[in-house]
Design a protein around this motif. Structure first.
Motif, PDB file in Angstrom:
ATOM      1  N   PRO A  62     -12.035 -46.518  25.828  1.00  0.00           N
ATOM      2  CA  PRO A  62     -12.397 -46.020  24.498  1.00  0.00           C
ATOM      3  C   PRO A  62     -11.373 -46.362  23.427  1.00  0.00           C
ATOM      4  O   PRO A  62     -10.166 -46.407  23.690  1.00  0.00           O
ATOM      5  CB  PRO A  62     -12.469 -44.501  24.705  1.00  0.00           C
ATOM      6  N   VAL A  63     -11.877 -46.624  22.243  1.00  0.00           N
ATOM      7  CA  VAL A  63     -11.061 -46.710  21.035  1.00  0.00           C
ATOM      8  C   VAL A  63     -11.459 -45.523  20.169  1.00  0.00           C
ATOM      9  O   VAL A  63     -12.635 -45.382  19.811  1.00  0.00           O
ATOM     10  CB  VAL A  63     -11.273 -48.030  20.273  1.00  0.00           C
ATOM     11  N   ILE A  64     -10.509 -44.657  19.857  1.00  0.00           N
ATOM     12  CA  ILE A  64     -10.825 -43.407  19.154  1.00  0.00           C
ATOM     13  C   ILE A  64     -10.000 -43.312  17.877  1.00  0.00           C
ATOM     14  O   ILE A  64      -8.767 -43.377  17.909  1.00  0.00           O
ATOM     15  CB  ILE A  64     -10.541 -42.190  20.059  1.00  0.00           C
ATOM     16  N   ALA A  65     -10.701 -43.187  16.763  1.00  0.00           N
ATOM     17  CA  ALA A  65     -10.042 -42.974  15.474  1.00  0.00           C
ATOM     18  C   ALA A  65      -9.813 -41.484  15.284  1.00  0.00           C
ATOM     19  O   ALA A  65     -10.759 -40.693  15.365  1.00  0.00           O
ATOM     20  CB  ALA A  65     -10.904 -43.537  14.344  1.00  0.00           C
ATOM     21  N   ALA A  66      -8.571 -41.089  15.054  1.00  0.00           N
ATOM     22  CA  ALA A  66      -8.226 -39.674  14.902  1.00  0.00           C
ATOM     23  C   ALA A  66      -7.823 -39.384  13.460  1.00  0.00           C
ATOM     24  O   ALA A  66      -6.995 -40.099  12.886  1.00  0.00           O
ATOM     25  CB  ALA A  66      -7.082 -39.301  15.841  1.00  0.00           C
ATOM     26  N   ALA A  67      -8.414 -38.354  12.877  1.00  0.00           N
ATOM     27  CA  ALA A  67      -8.067 -37.933  11.516  1.00  0.00           C
ATOM     28  C   ALA A  67      -8.036 -36.412  11.486  1.00  0.00           C
ATOM     29  O   ALA A  67      -8.767 -35.757  12.234  1.00  0.00           O
ATOM     30  CB  ALA A  67      -9.084 -38.466  10.511  1.00  0.00           C
ATOM     31  N   LEU A 167      -8.813 -35.868   4.329  1.00  0.00           N
ATOM     32  CA  LEU A 167     -10.267 -35.845   4.332  1.00  0.00           C
ATOM     33  C   LEU A 167     -10.855 -37.211   4.051  1.00  0.00           C
ATOM     34  O   LEU A 167     -11.963 -37.521   4.490  1.00  0.00           O
ATOM     35  CB  LEU A 167     -10.776 -34.805   3.331  1.00  0.00           C
ATOM     36  N   ALA A 168     -10.114 -38.064   3.333  1.00  0.00           N
ATOM     37  CA  ALA A 168     -10.553 -39.446   3.196  1.00  0.00           C
ATOM     38  C   ALA A 168     -10.471 -40.163   4.543  1.00  0.00           C
ATOM     39  O   ALA A 168     -11.285 -41.039   4.835  1.00  0.00           O
ATOM     40  CB  ALA A 168      -9.705 -40.170   2.154  1.00  0.00           C
ATOM     41  N   GLY A 169      -9.503 -39.776   5.371  1.00  0.00           N
ATOM     42  CA  GLY A 169      -9.424 -40.316   6.724  1.00  0.00           C
ATOM     43  C   GLY A 169     -10.600 -39.886   7.569  1.00  0.00           C
ATOM     44  O   GLY A 169     -11.159 -40.678   8.344  1.00  0.00           O
ATOM     45  N   VAL A 170     -11.008 -38.623   7.430  1.00  0.00           N
ATOM     46  CA  VAL A 170     -12.201 -38.131   8.128  1.00  0.00           C
ATOM     47  C   VAL A 170     -13.417 -38.935   7.697  1.00  0.00           C
ATOM     48  O   VAL A 170     -14.221 -39.387   8.523  1.00  0.00           O
ATOM     49  CB  VAL A 170     -12.414 -36.631   7.850  1.00  0.00           C
ATOM     50  N   ALA A 171     -13.574 -39.131   6.387  1.00  0.00           N
ATOM     51  CA  ALA A 171     -14.716 -39.877   5.861  1.00  0.00           C
ATOM     52  C   ALA A 171     -14.717 -41.316   6.365  1.00  0.00           C
ATOM     53  O   ALA A 171     -15.771 -41.856   6.740  1.00  0.00           O
ATOM     54  CB  ALA A 171     -14.700 -39.849   4.333  1.00  0.00           C
ATOM     55  N   ALA A 172     -13.544 -41.951   6.381  1.00  0.00           N
ATOM     56  CA  ALA A 172     -13.465 -43.341   6.832  1.00  0.00           C
ATOM     57  C   ALA A 172     -13.829 -43.452   8.314  1.00  0.00           C
ATOM     58  O   ALA A 172     -14.568 -44.365   8.720  1.00  0.00           O
ATOM     59  CB  ALA A 172     -12.062 -43.888   6.586  1.00  0.00           C
ATOM     60  N   ALA A 173     -13.321 -42.533   9.133  1.00  0.00           N
ATOM     61  CA  ALA A 173     -13.609 -42.576  10.567  1.00  0.00           C
ATOM     62  C   ALA A 173     -15.091 -42.378  10.840  1.00  0.00           C
ATOM     63  O   ALA A 173     -15.690 -43.086  11.666  1.00  0.00           O
ATOM     64  CB  ALA A 173     -12.778 -41.510  11.290  1.00  0.00           C
ATOM     65  N   LEU A 174     -15.709 -41.422  10.145  1.00  0.00           N
ATOM     66  CA  LEU A 174     -17.139 -41.180  10.355  1.00  0.00           C
ATOM     67  C   LEU A 174     -17.991 -42.321   9.809  1.00  0.00           C
ATOM     68  O   LEU A 174     -19.028 -42.665  10.393  1.00  0.00           O
ATOM     69  CB  LEU A 174     -17.540 -39.854   9.707  1.00  0.00           C
ATOM     70  N   THR A 175     -17.564 -42.923   8.710  1.00  0.00           N
ATOM     71  CA  THR A 175     -18.282 -44.079   8.182  1.00  0.00           C
ATOM     72  C   THR A 175     -18.249 -45.227   9.181  1.00  0.00           C
ATOM     73  O   THR A 175     -19.253 -45.909   9.411  1.00  0.00           O
ATOM     74  CB  THR A 175     -17.672 -44.526   6.841  1.00  0.00           C
ATOM     75  N   ALA A 176     -17.092 -45.449   9.795  1.00  0.00           N
ATOM     76  CA  ALA A 176     -16.976 -46.496  10.816  1.00  0.00           C
ATOM     77  C   ALA A 176     -17.855 -46.178  12.021  1.00  0.00           C
ATOM     78  O   ALA A 176     -18.551 -47.056  12.555  1.00  0.00           O
ATOM     79  CB  ALA A 176     -15.523 -46.655  11.241  1.00  0.00           C
ATOM     80  N   LEU A 177     -17.858 -44.914  12.460  1.00  0.00           N
ATOM     81  CA  LEU A 177     -18.672 -44.529  13.614  1.00  0.00           C
ATOM     82  C   LEU A 177     -20.156 -44.693  13.311  1.00  0.00           C
ATOM     83  O   LEU A 177     -20.933 -45.094  14.183  1.00  0.00           O
ATOM     84  CB  LEU A 177     -18.369 -43.083  14.007  1.00  0.00           C
ATOM     85  N   GLY A 190     -15.145 -43.989  19.193  1.00  0.00           N
ATOM     86  CA  GLY A 190     -15.393 -42.576  18.921  1.00  0.00           C
ATOM     87  C   GLY A 190     -14.440 -42.056  17.869  1.00  0.00           C
ATOM     88  O   GLY A 190     -13.572 -42.771  17.371  1.00  0.00           O
ATOM     89  N   VAL A 191     -14.605 -40.781  17.524  1.00  0.00           N
ATOM     90  CA  VAL A 191     -13.799 -40.157  16.473  1.00  0.00           C
ATOM     91  C   VAL A 191     -13.290 -38.805  16.968  1.00  0.00           C
ATOM     92  O   VAL A 191     -14.052 -38.013  17.544  1.00  0.00           O
ATOM     93  CB  VAL A 191     -14.625 -39.968  15.179  1.00  0.00           C
ATOM     94  N   LEU A 192     -12.010 -38.546  16.744  1.00  0.00           N
ATOM     95  CA  LEU A 192     -11.406 -37.243  17.026  1.00  0.00           C
ATOM     96  C   LEU A 192     -10.961 -36.630  15.708  1.00  0.00           C
ATOM     97  O   LEU A 192     -10.155 -37.212  14.983  1.00  0.00           O
ATOM     98  CB  LEU A 192     -10.202 -37.403  17.955  1.00  0.00           C
ATOM     99  N   LEU A 193     -11.505 -35.455  15.391  1.00  0.00           N
ATOM    100  CA  LEU A 193     -11.127 -34.736  14.180  1.00  0.00           C
ATOM    101  C   LEU A 193     -10.270 -33.537  14.591  1.00  0.00           C
ATOM    102  O   LEU A 193     -10.715 -32.684  15.368  1.00  0.00           O
ATOM    103  CB  LEU A 193     -12.366 -34.279  13.411  1.00  0.00           C
ATOM    104  N   THR A 194      -9.062 -33.486  14.079  1.00  0.00           N
ATOM    105  CA  THR A 194      -8.082 -32.510  14.547  1.00  0.00           C
ATOM    106  C   THR A 194      -7.793 -31.436  13.498  1.00  0.00           C
ATOM    107  O   THR A 194      -8.105 -31.590  12.318  1.00  0.00           O
ATOM    108  CB  THR A 194      -6.766 -33.195  14.929  1.00  0.00           C
ATOM    109  N   ARG A 195      -7.137 -30.383  13.951  1.00  0.00           N
ATOM    110  CA  ARG A 195      -6.819 -29.237  13.108  1.00  0.00           C
ATOM    111  C   ARG A 195      -5.307 -29.085  12.931  1.00  0.00           C
ATOM    112  O   ARG A 195      -4.520 -29.536  13.754  1.00  0.00           O
ATOM    113  CB  ARG A 195      -7.385 -27.958  13.729  1.00  0.00           C
TER     114      ARG A 195
END
Length: 364
Positions: A62-67, A167-177, A190-195
């Motif tokens: 897996p390649v996972i973008a984390a934001a 949040l721009a990182g979140v948007a970019a990761a989801l746009t890519a996904l 995939g995408v990992l969104l962290t807290r």
């Protein structure tokens, strides 16, 4: 100008959020996934969200973008009429709190504007006086800096928003996904969104410790990182080799950089040591991680940080700023990396051995 593909970016960067109070972003992300039948979301024990393609069957690791889903902000501890006591979460210099305009959000997203009347830097506790008394602002409510509407929006290709980081990182990761899910060769993305990143990388640490991502995952830590003279806004997305705390996985970083170069993608390659990012946490716990980021203006909403530190400028709060062209480039770089990192060789030792074999006679 902003286009339809930027609507998620505009939505997310205007959502109130802070460490431990990412509920609105979590709700937005869950709703986004629900509208896509081929995606699934799993929340780990810390509340991080892992979003992947359903039924993923791929021999590719897996390649996972984390934001991260938080941004520096206030959390209400008490309300008495017009006086609100709140704790600030995240890193902002004390000078920026003086008479600062803020707004708190109630459970129905009603806004309650006010002004900071005192701030204790050691405890990070602020007292805010609201413009009007309220009885509906509950404990745990979120507060953030308040900006006049004319200061926000897209101007000359630049987005001015309350919270680009991250949040721009979140948007970019989801746009890519959203693009990757339609391509069989990218089902491993995939995408990992962290807290709670702003309070010490807490979500990333929890995800690494608890095995939220597969052990063989390659993590791309997506960030908005403070711009410097040698990392300008508009210069393209940045392959980040390290941060203030560490350098990242050299092999993975070299692979991503090689992909960007081979694909002739406009990009920069920089250290970006203005802060620390989640790649540091992932790497410390044994995961393969590197960083991708955008150059960010008014980091953590602080204008002219260097001038304020030098005592030559007044502390002024301002919307964070990124380039839409950089944003689009970041989406493209993530997709290119997911597709190409297994097709490029960045084996530095192999190249050094080859060079040694060719020229070692010079040592005779």
């Amino acid at each position: 100008m902003a286009t339809a593909r930027h609507r998620w970016l505009l939505d997310l960067t205007h959502l109130p959020t802070t460490s431990g109070r990412e509920d609105r972003v979590v709700e937005w992300a869950n709703s986004w996934v629900e509208r896509r039948e081929d995606l699934k979301v799993n929340a780990d024990a810390a509340g991080n969200l892992l979003i992947t393609v359903k039924g993923r069957k791929s021999k590719t690791a897996p390649v996972i973008a984390a934001a991260h889903m938080d941004h520096p902000g206030f959390v209400v501890e008490s309300v008495r009429g017009r006086d609100v006591t709140a704790r600030f979460r995240g890193g902002v210099m004390a000078e920026y709190f003086e008479d600062a305009a803020v707004e708190f959000f109630d459970a129905r997203d009603g806004r309650h504007p006010g002004k900071v009347v005192s701030y204790d830097a050691s405890s990070k506790q602020a007292v805010v006086q609201l413009q009007s008394p309220t009885s509906i602002l509950g404990l745990g409510a979120i507060g953030r800096w308040r900006f006049a509407p004319p200061k926000l929006g897209v101007k000359r290709g630049l987005l001015h928003a309350p919270a680009c980081d991250d949040l721009a990182g979140v948007a970019a990761a989801l746009t890519a996904l959203d693009q990757a899910r339609k391509k069989p060769e990218l089902r491993h993305f995939g995408v990992l969104l962290t807290r709670a990143e702003e309070e010490g990388l807490l979500g990333a640490i929890a995800a690494a410790r608890d095995g939220t991502c597969p052990d063989d995952a390659r993590l791309l830590s997506i960030e908005m990182s403070r711009s410097f003279a040698d990392s300008p806004i508009g210069g393209g997305p940045i392959v980040r080799v390290g941060d203030h705390s560490s350098v990242f996985d050299s092999e993975l970083t070299n692979q991503v950089a090689a992909v960007a170069k081979d694909a002739k993608l406009v990009h920069q390659r920089k250290l970006m040591d203005g802060g620390s990012c989640e790649a540091t946490a992932f790497g410390a716990y044994g995961l393969s991680a590197t960083g991708l980021c955008l150059a960010l203006g008014n980091y953590h909403n602080m204008a002219d940080i260097d001038g304020v530190k030098a005592g030559t400028a007044k502390a002024v709060l301002a919307p964070e700023v990124i380039s839409l062209e950089d944003f689009d480039g970041l989406v493209g770089l993530m997709l290119a990396a997911a597709k190409g990192i297994d097709e490029v060789s960045s084996d530095l030792r192999a190249r050094l051995d080859e060079n040694f074999a060719t020229h070692s006679h010079l040592l005779d």
